[in-house]
Structures are given as structure tokens and as C-alpha cells.
Design an enzyme around this catalytic site. Structure first.
Site, mmCIF file in Angstrom:
data_model
loop_
_atom_site.group_PDB
_atom_site.id
_atom_site.type_symbol
_atom_site.label_atom_id
_atom_site.label_comp_id
_atom_site.label_asym_id
_atom_site.label_seq_id
_atom_site.Cartn_x
_atom_site.Cartn_y
_atom_site.Cartn_z
ATOM 1 N N SER A 187 -9.620 1.588 3.182
ATOM 2 C CA SER A 187 -8.796 2.371 2.284
ATOM 3 C C SER A 187 -7.766 1.542 1.514
ATOM 4 O O SER A 187 -7.214 2.018 0.535
ATOM 5 C CB SER A 187 -8.056 3.452 3.066
ATOM 6 O OG SER A 187 -7.195 2.865 4.037
ATOM 7 N N SER A 221 -9.648 -0.905 7.309
ATOM 8 C CA SER A 221 -9.134 -0.778 5.944
ATOM 9 C C SER A 221 -8.413 -1.989 5.376
ATOM 10 O O SER A 221 -8.060 -1.983 4.196
ATOM 11 C CB SER A 221 -8.213 0.433 5.846
ATOM 12 O OG SER A 221 -8.998 1.580 5.737
ATOM 13 N N LYS A 271 0.846 -1.198 0.000
ATOM 14 C CA LYS A 271 0.000 0.000 0.000
ATOM 15 C C LYS A 271 0.877 1.242 0.000
ATOM 16 O O LYS A 271 1.909 1.284 0.678
ATOM 17 C CB LYS A 271 -0.893 -0.048 1.247
ATOM 18 C CG LYS A 271 -1.927 1.056 1.344
ATOM 19 C CD LYS A 271 -2.808 0.838 2.572
ATOM 20 C CE LYS A 271 -3.859 1.910 2.761
ATOM 21 N NZ LYS A 271 -4.691 1.661 3.955
#
Ligand code: GLN
Length: 490
Positions: free
Chosen positions: A153, A177, A78
Site C-alpha cells: 500500500s 506494504s 505516507k
């Protein structure tokens, strides 16, 4: 055989038996990204050259017989994790050109084992969001239905795993997330206990809630990634010096006699989608058939979870994000009118609307005269929420619950209604407030063919029990094996 479809454990076996090379595997995954990602948007940066170099190095290490478990495995990370020499944007314009001079601890671990980093995945700006629609750069689409959100997210990491654009991935979870995008994309996602994984080099959102964890194609893959990233790190003062067990070791144990708690309040939530309820209840029955015993539990403060989180997280965010002032990092907007106008225009142009909303809520709640009423009160109720879990987990070994009230929603459905978006986090926020671990494992599909996840929550540092339940369940079903049909191109 299409190499990019391999699980991490399968790839590891083939690499170590020298039936494939990391270079072949990495090329296959990079080709897959090239063919597929235009229509999905999982990656913000693909580091093809670096990945191929790392694969070559891994092949030498495997040939020398000194391979570690993750040597040669292509992974996605990420874009909130600092990577030395590789742009780290956090999904934000304010960090669009930020190239960190150091690696996050989890990145160091990957590199020490000669794992292969494919690139950086798409995300909601500063990890604020539940749909990936707050990325400053591009949409990320759900590989199961491109008109829908992948969750957020860590939407990019989940979509990359689901669409076989990596062998495994890392995400972060401040309020769901990892678990929620894993659930929406039909993959496994684990949020570790707060303090289990070092946050060194993770760009901070809400420091008392943030944790790094794996997104994977299977539960044993998640266990391997946990072995890699868990452990004490003196550079993160909240990292806990507890010994790290071999997480793969828990997988062979059965569920006989294990007590699983079913939280009454979670099934009374208004708006719980009937397909989600059916899939989760079906999973609970299967887990019971595998030997576990159901016990009813109560989490009475569930009704305050969203309100508490959406005070505490913005407060911490407003403080953490004060560092982006156009002076030290990334983007600057300077009209030459002086320092204060430069700060203001940098922050107004550099941050997107959701981030600005959180900074305003947080700054307001922390200001003199309001602190006790908002942040102080929320912190007190946070303690009650943590006690709810401590009490419930006295009578059971783990709690079974939904991950999200509905399957992945259509792109655009909640963008104009932040409160509605926040409410969709109801089942995931409390694990972060309580600091406990949680895993999402695929447990079915909606009538429209969208994946649904089962959430398993446990006591602090009981990741092993969660992995054990998830794996026994995964073996008894075939939901983790199902793949979205992906046509190449847009
Ligand atoms: N959806 C939650 C939020 O927007 C959680 C995000 C996260 O876990 N990073 O704050």
C-alpha cells in the site's frame, strides 16, 4: 548536477560541507514534484510552504554547526502517519478532511532533527491493498511503466523515491506494504522487527502486524533512516526497550562465512514468474560469491500464510475501524433520520469497497460462534508460522527469497479479483505474522524492463544483518543506481 537525484547520504555530505543548502535542495525536489507528479500521482498533499520554512530553519542549524544526520533532508511520508496541522487522509474519504492535533513519533523524530517534510504520499485506503488502486483519491502509477501499478500500500512513497520526488521516504508494512512497492519500483525498503519502531500516531490497520519503515535510494540511506526512527517509546505499549545499534555501522562488515537460508517452498510456488526466479537465483549466487554459504531451509506452513493473514488482518481492522462513526472524526453523512442511520450511511459512503470487504470478513470471523473456528484457528497457525522461521533461522543467519511472485502488474488486472490480489502477497505476509524484519533490495529487471527485488528476512532485531547483506550485494551490482526515464507531464 540535478540535486533531486542525490541519495540521502550524498545530500547529507554536501549539506554538511556547505556545498549546497537545504533551501536549494528542497526547491529542486519541489520543482521535480511539480514537473513530474501529474503523470505519476505519488503525493496526496504537497506542503510546499512548510517545507521551504523547514529548509530555512535547517540551513540556520547547519550554519550554526549543530546539524543532526537528517537536518535539511527533504522526505516524503505516507499519508497514514499523523502530522500535526497537515491533512492525514489514510487514502480514505472518511478522513478526507482530518487534520491531526498531534504528530506520530516518527514525525517528531524528523522534526527534532530539522528534516524537511515535503508532503504526504498516496496509498491504498487504510493501507489495505497491494497495488495502490484502492486509494480513494487517485491512481498512483509505476515510474518505470505508467500503465502498471507501483505496488502497495505504500505505492506513493515508493514511486516518489523511484522518480526522485524526495530524497527518502517513510512507509508502513502490515503484510508487505514497504517491501513489495520497493521491489516493484526498484528502490530499497525495510520493514523493521515488530516493536522496533513506535506506532504512536500511525493510523491503525492491524495492530499486531503494522510497522513503520524506510523506503530509500540505497541501503546506506535506509540505515540512516532506521537510526532516526528506531527506539523505545512509552506511548506504544508494544514498542520494545531494546538498545538501538548504529545501523550504518553494519555496512562495512563483509559476508564471509555468513549462512543464508534458501526456503524450498518459496521456489515451488505456482505462478512464480521465470524472470523473478532468475533474478533472485542470480542474487543468491552473487551473495555466495561474496562469501556467504547457502543452506537449504524449509518453511512448511507457507501454504497457510495467505489464509491466516487474511483472517487476522481483517479481524484487527474491523475492530480498529469501528472508531470511524461520523461522530468523532472526519466525514459524516447525516440525513437527519437518527443516530443509527447516520452511522450506517457515514460508513457506507466513507469507506471504499475493499475496506468494507475487510470489515465484513473481520466482523464475521470475530462473531460469537465463529471466533474459535476462524480467528482462534488462524492465531494458532500463526504460531506455527512463527516457529517455522525460528527453526529455519537456527540454521542460518538470514533467509533469501523473492518479494513478489511477479513484477508490477498492469493497472486494473487484479481489481475485480480480490483473491488473486491477496495471493500476490504470499512472500511478504509471513514476516509480519512472525514479527521478523525484512528488506527488499533491487536485484534485476524483467524482460520488459520492470524492477525486481530480492527479499532478505532475519531474526527479530537483526536489521543490522539484513542491511549488511543488502549493502554488500548492492555494492557488487548496479541495480540500485538505475533510474526510470521520466518524461515530464502527464
Ligand atoms: N497487501 C496486504 C493487504 O492488503 C498488505 C498491506 C500492508 O502491508 N499494509 O493487507
Amino acid at each position: 548536477m540535478k540535486l533531486y537525484t542525490l541519495t540521502l547520504n550524498e545530500a547529507r555530505n554536501l549539506l554538511q560541507k556547505k556545498e549546497i543548502t537545504s533551501t536549494e535542495l528542497t526547491r529542486a525536489v519541489l520543482d521535480r514534484i511539480r514537473e513530474t507528479d501529474d503523470g505519476i500521482g505519488a503525493y496526496l498533499t504537497v506542503t510546499e510552504e512548510k517545507a521551504l520554512k523547514a529548509a530555512e530553519k535547517a540551513d540556520l542549524r547547519i550554519a550554526a554547526g549543530t546539524a543532526a544526520p537528517l537536518t535539511g533532508i527533504p522526505l516524503a511520508v505516507k499519508d497514514v502517519l499523523c502530522t500535526r496541522g497537515i491533512r492525514t487522509t489514510c487514502g480514505s474519504k472518511i478522513l478526507e478532511n482530518f487534520i491531526p492535533p498531534y504528530n506520530a513519533m516518527v514525525i517528531e523524530r524528523i522534526l527534532e532533527e530539522d528534516g524537511v517534510i515535503l508532503g504526504k504520499t498516496n496509498m491504498d485506503e487504510f493501507a489495505m491493498g497491494s497495488s495502490n488502486e484502492h486509494s480513494a483519491f487517485k491512481l498512483c502509477r509505476n515510474p518505470w511503466d505508467r500503465t502498471r501499478i507501483p505496488g502497495g500500500s505504500s505505492g506513493g512513497s515508493a514511486a516518489a523515491v523511484a522518480a526522485d520526488m524526495c530524497i527518502g521516504a517513510l512507509g508502513t508494512d502490515t503484510g508487505g506494504s514497504i517491501r513489495q512497492p520497493a521491489s516493484h519500483c526498484g528502490v530499497v525498503g525495510l520493514k523493521p522487527t515488530y516493536g522496533r519502531v513506535s506506532r504512536y500516531g500511525l493510523v491503525a490497520f492491524a495492530s499486531s502486524l503494522d510497522q513503520i519503515g524506510p523506503l530509500a535510494k540505497s541501503v546506506p540511506d535506509a540505515a540512516l533512516l532506521m537510526n532516526l526512527i528506531a527506539g523505545h517509546d512509552p506511548r506504544d505499549s508494544t514498542s520494545v526497550p531494546e538498545p538501538v545499534p548504529d545501523y550504518s555501522g553494519f555496512l562495512e562488515e563483509g559476508l564471509q562465512g555468513l549462512r543464508v537460508g534458501i526456503p524450498r517452498e518459496y521456489f515451488e510456488i505456482q505462478g512464480l514468474d521465470p524472470d523473478v526466479e532468475k533474478a533472485v537465483r542470480g542474487a543468491i549466487e552473487t551473495i555466495e560469491k561474496l562469501g556467504a554459504v547457502q543452506v537449504p531451509v524449509s518453511l512448511p506452513n507457507t501454504k497457510y500464510v495467505v489464509a491466516v493473514y487474511y483472517v487476522i488482518a481483517p479481524c484487527e481492522a474491523s475492530s480498529n475501524l469501528a472508531r470511524y462513526d461520523g461522530v468523532r472524526y472526519g466525514f459524516r453523512n447525516d440525513s437527519g433520520a437518527g443516530l443509527l442511520p447516520m452511522y450506517c450511511s457515514t460508513r457506507s459512503k466513507g469507506f471504499g469497497p475493499e475496506v468494507q470487504r475487510r470489515i465484513i470478513i473481520g466482523t464475521y470471523s470475530l462473531s460469537a460462534g465463529y471466533y474459535d473456528a476462524y480467528y482462534g484457528k488462524a492465531s494458532q497457525v500463526r504460531t506455527l508460522i512463527r516457529e517455522d522461521f525460528n527453526n529455519a533461522l537456527k540454521g542460518c543467519d538470514a533467509i533469501l527469497a523473492p518479494v513478489a511472485p511477479s513484477p508490477a502488474f498492469p493497472i486494473g488486472e487484479k481489481t475485480d479479483d480480490p483473491l488473486n490480489m491477496y495471493l500476490s502477497d504470499i512472500f511478504t505476509l509471513s514476516a509480519n505474522l512472525a514479527g521478523i524484519p525484512g528488506i527488499s533490495v533491487p536485484c534485476g529487471f524483467s524482460g520488459e524492463g520492470l524492477p525486481i527485488g530480492l527479499q532478505i528476512l532475519g531474526r527479530h532485531f537483526d536489521e543490522g544483518i539484513l542491511l549488511k547483506i543488502a549493502y554488500n550485494y548492492e555494492k557488487a551490482t548496479d541495480y540500485s543506481l538505475k533510474k526510470p526515464e521520466i518524461s515530464p507531464g502527464k
